[in-house]
Design an enzyme around this catalytic site. Structure first.
Site, PDB file in Angstrom:
ATOM      1  N   SER A   1     -15.705   4.287  -7.814  1.00 54.60           N
ATOM      2  CA  SER A   1     -16.676   4.900  -6.901  1.00 54.60           C
ATOM      3  C   SER A   1     -16.130   6.192  -6.304  1.00 54.60           C
ATOM      4  O   SER A   1     -16.868   6.955  -5.680  1.00 54.60           O
ATOM      5  CB  SER A   1     -17.046   3.918  -5.783  1.00 54.60           C
ATOM      6  OG  SER A   1     -15.923   3.622  -4.968  1.00 54.60           O
ATOM      7  N   ARG A   2     -14.827   6.446  -6.493  1.00 55.56           N
ATOM      8  CA  ARG A   2     -14.208   7.660  -5.936  1.00 55.56           C
ATOM      9  C   ARG A   2     -12.939   7.994  -6.701  1.00 55.56           C
ATOM     10  O   ARG A   2     -12.475   7.222  -7.543  1.00 55.56           O
ATOM     11  CB  ARG A   2     -13.871   7.447  -4.457  1.00 55.56           C
ATOM     12  CG  ARG A   2     -12.881   6.318  -4.218  1.00 55.56           C
ATOM     13  CD  ARG A   2     -12.496   6.202  -2.764  1.00 55.56           C
ATOM     14  NE  ARG A   2     -11.430   5.234  -2.546  1.00 55.56           N
ATOM     15  CZ  ARG A   2     -10.649   5.214  -1.471  1.00 55.56           C
ATOM     16  NH1 ARG A   2     -10.817   6.098  -0.513  1.00 55.56           N
ATOM     17  NH2 ARG A   2      -9.707   4.302  -1.342  1.00 55.56           N
TER      18      ARG A   2
ATOM     19  N   ILE B   1      -9.720   9.157  -8.834  1.00 58.71           N
ATOM     20  CA  ILE B   1      -9.385   9.210 -10.254  1.00 58.71           C
ATOM     21  C   ILE B   1     -10.359   8.376 -11.080  1.00 58.71           C
ATOM     22  O   ILE B   1     -10.815   8.801 -12.147  1.00 58.71           O
ATOM     23  CB  ILE B   1      -7.934   8.736 -10.476  1.00 58.71           C
ATOM     24  CG1 ILE B   1      -6.945   9.733  -9.857  1.00 58.71           C
ATOM     25  CG2 ILE B   1      -7.633   8.551 -11.963  1.00 58.71           C
ATOM     26  CD1 ILE B   1      -5.499   9.255  -9.850  1.00 58.71           C
TER      27      ILE B   1
ATOM     28  N   SER C   1     -15.215  -1.908  -4.576  1.00 64.66           N
ATOM     29  CA  SER C   1     -14.802  -3.168  -3.950  1.00 64.66           C
ATOM     30  C   SER C   1     -15.970  -3.865  -3.261  1.00 64.66           C
ATOM     31  O   SER C   1     -15.975  -5.083  -3.102  1.00 64.66           O
ATOM     32  CB  SER C   1     -13.682  -2.913  -2.941  1.00 64.66           C
ATOM     33  OG  SER C   1     -14.126  -2.032  -1.922  1.00 64.66           O
TER      34      SER C   1
ATOM     35  N   ASP D   1     -14.312  -7.591  -4.942  1.00 61.73           N
ATOM     36  CA  ASP D   1     -13.002  -7.433  -4.329  1.00 61.73           C
ATOM     37  C   ASP D   1     -11.956  -7.900  -5.330  1.00 61.73           C
ATOM     38  O   ASP D   1     -11.818  -9.105  -5.585  1.00 61.73           O
ATOM     39  CB  ASP D   1     -12.934  -8.259  -3.044  1.00 61.73           C
ATOM     40  CG  ASP D   1     -11.568  -8.238  -2.377  1.00 61.73           C
ATOM     41  OD1 ASP D   1     -10.663  -7.540  -2.890  1.00 61.73           O
ATOM     42  OD2 ASP D   1     -11.401  -8.920  -1.355  1.00 61.73           O
TER      43      ASP D   1
ATOM     44  N   SER E   1       1.584   4.815 -11.694  1.00 61.57           N
ATOM     45  CA  SER E   1       1.982   5.760 -10.660  1.00 61.57           C
ATOM     46  C   SER E   1       3.364   6.296 -10.972  1.00 61.57           C
ATOM     47  O   SER E   1       4.201   5.588 -11.555  1.00 61.57           O
ATOM     48  CB  SER E   1       1.994   5.085  -9.292  1.00 61.57           C
ATOM     49  OG  SER E   1       2.594   5.913  -8.317  1.00 61.57           O
TER      50      SER E   1
ATOM     51  N   TYR F   1       4.035  -1.423  -3.670  1.00 63.11           N
ATOM     52  CA  TYR F   1       3.111  -0.719  -4.566  1.00 63.11           C
ATOM     53  C   TYR F   1       3.846  -0.287  -5.833  1.00 63.11           C
ATOM     54  O   TYR F   1       3.379  -0.526  -6.953  1.00 63.11           O
ATOM     55  CB  TYR F   1       2.521   0.482  -3.847  1.00 63.11           C
ATOM     56  CG  TYR F   1       1.656   1.377  -4.704  1.00 63.11           C
ATOM     57  CD1 TYR F   1       0.353   1.012  -5.027  1.00 63.11           C
ATOM     58  CD2 TYR F   1       2.140   2.604  -5.183  1.00 63.11           C
ATOM     59  CE1 TYR F   1      -0.445   1.836  -5.815  1.00 63.11           C
ATOM     60  CE2 TYR F   1       1.350   3.430  -5.971  1.00 63.11           C
ATOM     61  CZ  TYR F   1       0.062   3.040  -6.274  1.00 63.11           C
ATOM     62  OH  TYR F   1      -0.729   3.854  -7.050  1.00 63.11           O
TER      63      TYR F   1
ATOM     64  N   LYS G   1       3.221  -1.602  -9.751  1.00 64.73           N
ATOM     65  CA  LYS G   1       2.867  -0.672 -10.823  1.00 64.73           C
ATOM     66  C   LYS G   1       3.853  -0.774 -11.987  1.00 64.73           C
ATOM     67  O   LYS G   1       3.464  -0.663 -13.152  1.00 64.73           O
ATOM     68  CB  LYS G   1       2.815   0.753 -10.285  1.00 64.73           C
ATOM     69  CG  LYS G   1       1.603   1.030  -9.404  1.00 64.73           C
ATOM     70  CD  LYS G   1       0.314   0.807 -10.165  1.00 64.73           C
ATOM     71  CE  LYS G   1      -0.925   1.060  -9.347  1.00 64.73           C
ATOM     72  NZ  LYS G   1      -2.177   0.859 -10.118  1.00 64.73           N
TER      73      LYS G   1
ATOM     74  N   ILE H   1      -1.822  13.313  -6.434  1.00 71.02           N
ATOM     75  CA  ILE H   1      -3.160  13.770  -6.811  1.00 71.02           C
ATOM     76  C   ILE H   1      -3.988  13.989  -5.550  1.00 71.02           C
ATOM     77  O   ILE H   1      -4.026  13.128  -4.664  1.00 71.02           O
ATOM     78  CB  ILE H   1      -3.852  12.741  -7.736  1.00 71.02           C
ATOM     79  CG1 ILE H   1      -2.955  12.401  -8.936  1.00 71.02           C
ATOM     80  CG2 ILE H   1      -5.203  13.278  -8.194  1.00 71.02           C
ATOM     81  CD1 ILE H   1      -2.623  13.556  -9.847  1.00 71.02           C
TER      82      ILE H   1
ATOM     83  N   ASN I   1      -5.613  10.070  -0.705  1.00 73.95           N
ATOM     84  CA  ASN I   1      -4.380  10.678  -0.211  1.00 73.95           C
ATOM     85  C   ASN I   1      -4.616  11.695   0.901  1.00 73.95           C
ATOM     86  O   ASN I   1      -3.687  12.373   1.329  1.00 73.95           O
ATOM     87  CB  ASN I   1      -3.633  11.358  -1.366  1.00 73.95           C
ATOM     88  CG  ASN I   1      -3.116  10.370  -2.390  1.00 73.95           C
ATOM     89  OD1 ASN I   1      -2.725   9.257  -2.044  1.00 73.95           O
ATOM     90  ND2 ASN I   1      -3.119  10.761  -3.646  1.00 73.95           N
TER      91      ASN I   1
END
Length: 250
Positions: A19-20, A22, A42, A68, A143, A156, A160, A189, A194
């Site tokens: 929905s946003r 990348i 989500s 979710d 990432s 995180y 990844k 990015i 971010n």
């Protein structure tokens, strides 16, 4: 020849977290390439509706779903609702800016469940159909942190790295079934996710100093690689990790 190399006509693509950011950029490029795109968020939201409208405005066949990914039952419901897919982009994730001593078990579980368990469940759900059709494209959005972990993104980064290991397993195990599995590892990015961190000039300068290109990337920088990996042009790429980071991994 060019159109044949980069076409996704006739393919169904699920891009999680699209929905946003990348994920949305990937979904729109896939839409332009002729895929039926399944845009995921989500939860129901204006951003999800806008992304769906944008894809349809490009003349694409598209649908929107919400779930979710940190909830095991929601992920299973998503798999049932979507049906078979030819292209699976594992993009949705969660991150908490905390050092190892700061993490409590609940927050640790949130990151692990959203970033790793969901990928496992989605692969488990969609791989059998890909094997039957003898075609599949799995693309995980990792990432730069999996190679160069930030102290405040400890969990995180760990999830990844584990996600990439899972992708490597699939790359080796299912290549003979016509399935490829690859990873894209973005660096810094410039997306809304971010925005808060990049609003601090001191953080911006510190991050920029780590990037040999001395600039941040865009969501579309990542989308081009995702199109390559999903299209006939990338059919012989398997088990790769493509860093989209301006050299930050170096």
């Amino acid at each position: 020849m060019l159109n044949e190399l980069f076409t996704l006509k006739g393919k169904r693509a699920l891009i999680t977290g699209s929905s946003r950011g990348i994920g949305r950029a990937i979904a729109m490029l896939y839409a332009e390439a002729g895929a039926h795109v399944i845009i995921h968020g989500s939860k129901p939201s204006a951003k999800l509706d806008e992304a769906l409208a944008e894809a349809r405005a490009l003349g694409a066949s598209a649908e929107a779903v919400s779930a979710d990914i940190g909830d095991i039952n929601a992920v299973k419901g998503l798999i049932q609702a979507v049906g078979d897919v030819d292209i699976l982009v594992l993009n949705a994730s969660m991150q908490h800016y905390q050092t190892v001593p700061d993490f409590d078990p609940e927050t640790f579980a949130l990151d692990v469940n959203a970033n790793l368990r969901s990928c496992f469940l989605l692969l488990q759900g969609f791989l059998p159909g890909m094997q039957q059709r003898r075609f599949g494209r799995i693309i995980s959005i990792g990432s730069v942190n999996q190679w160069r972990p930030g102290a405040r993104l400890a969990i995180y980064a760990s999830t990844k790295a584990a996600q990439f290991n899972l992708v490597l397993n699939c790359a080796r195990a299912y290549a003979a079934d016509g399935i490829t599995a690859n990873s894209i590892s973005p660096g810094v990015i410039d997306t809304d996710r971010n925005a808060e961190a990049l609003a601090d000039p001191a953080i911006v300068e510190k991050l920029r100093s780590l990037v040999p290109a001395r600039r941040f990337g865009s969501a579309m920088d990542c989308a081009g690689a995702a199109l390559l990996l999903a299209s006939p042009a990338g059919a012989y790429i398997n088990g790769a990790d493509i860093a989209i980071d301006g050299g930050m991994k170096l």
